[in-house]
Design a protein around this motif. Structure first.
Motif, PDB file in Angstrom:
ATOM      1  N   MET A  95       0.847  -1.200   0.000  1.00 27.10           N
ATOM      2  CA  MET A  95       0.000   0.000   0.000  1.00 27.10           C
ATOM      3  C   MET A  95       0.879   1.246   0.000  1.00 27.10           C
ATOM      4  N   ASN A  96       0.621   2.150  -0.951  1.00 34.87           N
ATOM      5  CA  ASN A  96       1.396   3.385  -1.009  1.00 34.87           C
ATOM      6  C   ASN A  96       0.989   4.337   0.112  1.00 34.87           C
ATOM      7  N   VAL A  97       1.978   5.016   0.673  1.00 35.50           N
ATOM      8  CA  VAL A  97       1.766   6.021   1.700  1.00 35.50           C
ATOM      9  C   VAL A  97       2.362   7.333   1.201  1.00 35.50           C
ATOM     10  N   TRP A  98       1.574   8.393   1.317  1.00 36.98           N
ATOM     11  CA  TRP A  98       1.991   9.712   0.839  1.00 36.98           C
ATOM     12  C   TRP A  98       2.183  10.637   2.027  1.00 36.98           C
ATOM     13  N   ILE A  99       3.232  11.443   1.981  1.00 40.77           N
ATOM     14  CA  ILE A  99       3.585  12.305   3.106  1.00 40.77           C
ATOM     15  C   ILE A  99       3.265  13.755   2.761  1.00 40.77           C
ATOM     16  N   GLY A 100       2.470  14.390   3.611  1.00 45.33           N
ATOM     17  CA  GLY A 100       2.180  15.811   3.479  1.00 45.33           C
ATOM     18  C   GLY A 100       2.821  16.575   4.612  1.00 45.33           C
ATOM     19  N   VAL A 101       3.494  17.675   4.286  1.00 43.52           N
ATOM     20  CA  VAL A 101       4.149  18.514   5.285  1.00 43.52           C
ATOM     21  C   VAL A 101       3.536  19.907   5.216  1.00 43.52           C
ATOM     22  N   ASP A 102       3.052  20.376   6.354  1.00 45.24           N
ATOM     23  CA  ASP A 102       2.446  21.709   6.463  1.00 45.24           C
ATOM     24  C   ASP A 102       3.345  22.582   7.330  1.00 45.24           C
ATOM     25  N   LEU A 103       3.991  23.564   6.697  1.00 45.52           N
ATOM     26  CA  LEU A 103       4.821  24.529   7.423  1.00 45.52           C
ATOM     27  C   LEU A 103       3.952  25.736   7.750  1.00 45.52           C
ATOM     28  N   VAL A 159      -0.415   9.381   4.809  1.00 46.25           N
ATOM     29  CA  VAL A 159      -1.768   9.002   4.432  1.00 46.25           C
ATOM     30  C   VAL A 159      -1.725   7.951   3.333  1.00 46.25           C
ATOM     31  N   THR A 160      -2.569   6.937   3.453  1.00 46.65           N
ATOM     32  CA  THR A 160      -2.660   5.923   2.405  1.00 46.65           C
ATOM     33  C   THR A 160      -3.548   6.420   1.274  1.00 46.65           C
ATOM     34  N   GLY A 161      -3.539   5.702   0.178  1.00 50.83           N
ATOM     35  CA  GLY A 161      -4.328   6.101  -0.981  1.00 50.83           C
ATOM     36  C   GLY A 161      -5.817   6.078  -0.757  1.00 50.83           C
ATOM     37  N   ASP A 162      -6.282   5.370   0.276  1.00 50.67           N
ATOM     38  CA  ASP A 162      -7.713   5.360   0.570  1.00 50.67           C
ATOM     39  C   ASP A 162      -8.077   6.297   1.717  1.00 50.67           C
ATOM     40  N   GLY A 163      -7.149   7.182   2.084  1.00 47.70           N
ATOM     41  CA  GLY A 163      -7.444   8.223   3.052  1.00 47.70           C
ATOM     42  C   GLY A 163      -7.192   7.878   4.499  1.00 47.70           C
ATOM     43  N   GLN A 164      -6.575   6.737   4.766  1.00 49.53           N
ATOM     44  CA  GLN A 164      -6.288   6.361   6.155  1.00 49.53           C
ATOM     45  C   GLN A 164      -5.018   7.057   6.624  1.00 49.53           C
ATOM     46  N   VAL A 165      -5.101   7.783   7.738  1.00 49.82           N
ATOM     47  CA  VAL A 165      -3.929   8.432   8.309  1.00 49.82           C
ATOM     48  C   VAL A 165      -3.175   7.401   9.141  1.00 49.82           C
ATOM     49  N   VAL A 166      -1.962   7.066   8.726  1.00 50.46           N
ATOM     50  CA  VAL A 166      -1.181   6.022   9.405  1.00 50.46           C
ATOM     51  C   VAL A 166      -0.066   6.602  10.261  1.00 50.46           C
ATOM     52  N   GLY A 167       0.089   7.906  10.234  1.00 46.10           N
ATOM     53  CA  GLY A 167       1.088   8.547  11.078  1.00 46.10           C
ATOM     54  C   GLY A 167       0.953  10.052  11.003  1.00 46.10           C
ATOM     55  N   THR A 168       1.089  10.710  12.148  1.00 45.95           N
ATOM     56  CA  THR A 168       1.035  12.165  12.154  1.00 45.95           C
ATOM     57  C   THR A 168       1.791  12.691  13.360  1.00 45.95           C
ATOM     58  N   ALA A 169       2.397  13.849  13.206  1.00 45.64           N
ATOM     59  CA  ALA A 169       3.137  14.479  14.304  1.00 45.64           C
ATOM     60  C   ALA A 169       3.312  15.951  13.988  1.00 45.64           C
ATOM     61  N   SER A 170       3.452  16.764  15.022  1.00 49.35           N
ATOM     62  CA  SER A 170       3.703  18.189  14.822  1.00 49.35           C
ATOM     63  C   SER A 170       4.712  18.675  15.849  1.00 49.35           C
ATOM     64  N   PRO A 198       6.362   1.329   7.005  1.00 49.82           N
ATOM     65  CA  PRO A 198       7.465   0.667   6.308  1.00 49.82           C
ATOM     66  C   PRO A 198       8.042   1.549   5.211  1.00 49.82           C
ATOM     67  N   ALA A 199       9.359   1.603   5.146  1.00 50.25           N
ATOM     68  CA  ALA A 199      10.021   2.466   4.156  1.00 50.25           C
ATOM     69  C   ALA A 199       9.595   2.124   2.731  1.00 50.25           C
ATOM     70  N   SER A 200       9.317   0.863   2.480  1.00 48.37           N
ATOM     71  CA  SER A 200       8.962   0.433   1.126  1.00 48.37           C
ATOM     72  C   SER A 200       7.616   0.977   0.672  1.00 48.37           C
ATOM     73  N   ALA A 254      -0.455  15.606   0.941  1.00 52.80           N
ATOM     74  CA  ALA A 254      -0.427  14.179   0.630  1.00 52.80           C
ATOM     75  C   ALA A 254      -1.229  13.899  -0.638  1.00 52.80           C
ATOM     76  N   VAL A 255      -2.365  14.575  -0.770  1.00 54.26           N
ATOM     77  CA  VAL A 255      -3.181  14.447  -1.977  1.00 54.26           C
ATOM     78  C   VAL A 255      -2.406  14.921  -3.199  1.00 54.26           C
ATOM     79  N   LEU A 256      -1.739  16.067  -3.081  1.00 53.97           N
ATOM     80  CA  LEU A 256      -0.969  16.615  -4.203  1.00 53.97           C
ATOM     81  C   LEU A 256       0.154  15.665  -4.604  1.00 53.97           C
ATOM     82  N   ALA A 257       0.853  15.107  -3.623  1.00 57.86           N
ATOM     83  CA  ALA A 257       1.935  14.180  -3.925  1.00 57.86           C
ATOM     84  C   ALA A 257       1.417  12.939  -4.648  1.00 57.86           C
ATOM     85  N   SER A 258       0.236  12.474  -4.251  1.00 60.40           N
ATOM     86  CA  SER A 258      -0.317  11.259  -4.862  1.00 60.40           C
ATOM     87  C   SER A 258      -0.841  11.508  -6.262  1.00 60.40           C
TER      88      SER A 258
END
Length: 474
Positions: free
Chosen positions: A1-9, A19-30, A65-67, A419-423
């Motif tokens: 499953m692809n995971v896309w990373i969004g960064v908000d400065l 975020v996964t392609g189906d919208g599941q947030v699998v990690g977040t931090a600020s 997972p890094a992959s 994350a959406v833009l990256a995907s």
């Protein structure tokens, strides 16, 4: 499953979301960011952006997972810039989006024809080009311009990067021709070699280098895509990406952003447009009205309790308040002298609360009326985000005033937008929480009284007022 990373400065923090392609947030931090403010001065340390981003990214990706990491994109505050040396190291502090030390007079004098063609007529002192001219007065030889996201993207890929058209808007980029107006820049004394290449948001800039991977935990080789401003990122996160759709963000203030095929020209200059990844346009405007009045006029009150009490009372609110926190309005009209007022006589705090909410909803409708006057399509989905959506009463009131269904999302923050833009595909990543239909309450008469009062005070011009009246008859 692809995971896309969004960064908000943002201004106060950097947020990383996986975020996964189906919208599941699998990690977040600020992580928090600090600023130095002194009168019109507002600066940040660019190195702090990178340090805190690195910590937040490691935390957000702890169990990913890094992959599975497929790409990353970064948004940033609009109009925040700095100068770097040729290696990408900061040689000035970052001048933030609301730093107002610069004078926009020279930029507007020289670039007037270009700004007019691009639909916004004039620059403000806090825009990036006036600040760039201010920085150049003491710039070291060989300096380079970097927007906030450029500084971070260069660290990620390990070499010079292009900037995106969205962040470059307030630096004077020609969004129609998608290039710097070099004749204007030359007349202003801005060397061409100081300016980065410009690309559309979503363009691949490179891949995460080994050094950045070690610091951030983002796997080496991960594609890095050009981002946008934080406002456009929030719009993408809300899923307002089709022509005619609009994201209305109501919190302390009110901001509308939509999608059009053609560039909208506004004779007042209160609406200006960014460029979307697909080449369409993202017009928008920011009002000075909003929920900020609640904390001023109803200090210490339980707003949830007031909302419940207002919802329990029959009929529409007894009055309407134009909810300006301070003097001056920016959208849907330009009126530096505008001040808040109340029509009617609310009898208690519940009625005062309801009058403020109704006034904000009326301003929102007037914004749509004005956008329609300019020729913008406003018949698509209206997506509500921001703190006001926590009030079911306010959301229903807005649907009733707009006489349209309104959509609420499960998540619509800027990091998700990146994350959406990256995907490159929002179809599975945007999740709807609810759709609220109008109840049938008739608020037209109260709305027209509000419009007439704005016109009577000389803030809303006659053409806009007449158009608002005509739309109520459609």
């Amino acid at each position: 499953m692809n995971v896309w990373i969004g960064v908000d400065l943002g201004t106060q923090s950097v947020r990383v979301m996986a975020v996964t392609g189906d919208g599941q947030v699998v990690g977040t931090a600020s992580r928090a960011l600090s600023s130095h403010r002194d009168g019109p001065r507002h600066e940040q340390d660019p190195e702090q952006w990178w340090r805190e981003l690195s910590v937040a990214a490691r935390e957000a990706l702890r169990y990913v997972p890094a992959s599975e990491v497929a790409g990353v994109a970064v948004d940033a505050t609009s109009g925040t810039i700095l100068l770097t040396d040729p290696s990408g190291r900061a040689v000035t502090p970052a001048l933030m989006y609301d730093d107002r030390r610069a004078d926009a007079g020279r930029a507007n004098e020289v670039g007037a024809a270009v700004w007019e063609r691009l639909g916004y007529r004039r620059m403000q002192p806090n825009w990036a080009l006036p600040k760039l001219l201010w920085l150049l007065e003491n710039a070291p030889e060989g300096a380079r311009l970097a927007h906030q996201s450029d500084f971070v993207n260069r660290r990620l890929v390990g070499h010079e990067v292009a900037t995106d058209l969205s962040n470059a808007l307030k630096t004077g980029v020609d969004l129609i021709e998608e290039r710097w107006p070099l004749e204007v820049m030359d007349a202003l004394g801005v060397p061409a070699q100081l300016l980065p290449e410009v690309v559309r948001p979503g363009t691949r800039l490179g891949v995460v280098c080994a050094e950045a991977a070690q610091e951030t935990g983002i796997p080496a080789g991960t594609p890095v895509f050009a981002g946008t401003t934080d406002g456009c990122a929030a719009q993408l996160g809300a899923g307002a990406d089709r022509v005619g759709s609009w994201n209305s963000v109501l919190g302390t203030t009110l901001v509308l952003k939509g999608v059009t095929k053609e560039l909208i020209h506004d004779p007042l200059g209160v609406v200006y447009s960014h460029r979307a990844p697909d080449g369409s346009w993202l017009p928008g405007g920011a009002s000075s009205t909003g929920a900020g009045v609640l904390t001023r006029d109803l200090p210490g009150r339980d707003l949830d309790a007031l909302s419940a009490q207002a919802a329990a009372r029959p009929g529409p609110p007894a009055g309407v308040t134009y909810p300006l926190v301070s003097r001056g309005e920016r959208f849907p009209f330009d009126a530096p002298a505008a001040e808040g007022f109340t029509l009617g006589s609310p009898a208690d705090d519940v009625e005062r609360y309801a009058a403020i909410l109704l006034g904000a909803a009326f301003v929102e409708r007037l914004c749509f009326d004005y956008l329609d006057l300019l020729g913008a399509p406003v018949d698509g989905e209206i997506i509500l985000t921001g703190g006001a959506t926590r009030s079911a009463y306010w959301t229903q009131l807005r649907a009733d005033v707009l006489e349209r269904p309104v959509t609420l999302r499960e998540n619509a923050e800027p990091a998700l937008g990146m994350a959406v833009l990256a995907s490159g595909d929002s179809s599975g990543m945007i999740r709807t929480r609810a759709v609220v239909d109008p109840s049938g309450a008739d608020l037209t008469e109260a709305y027209l009284r509000f419009v007439t009062e704005l016109e009577r005070r000389g803030w809303l011009d006659t053409a806009a007022a007449e158009h608002a009246r005509e739309r109520t008859d459609r």
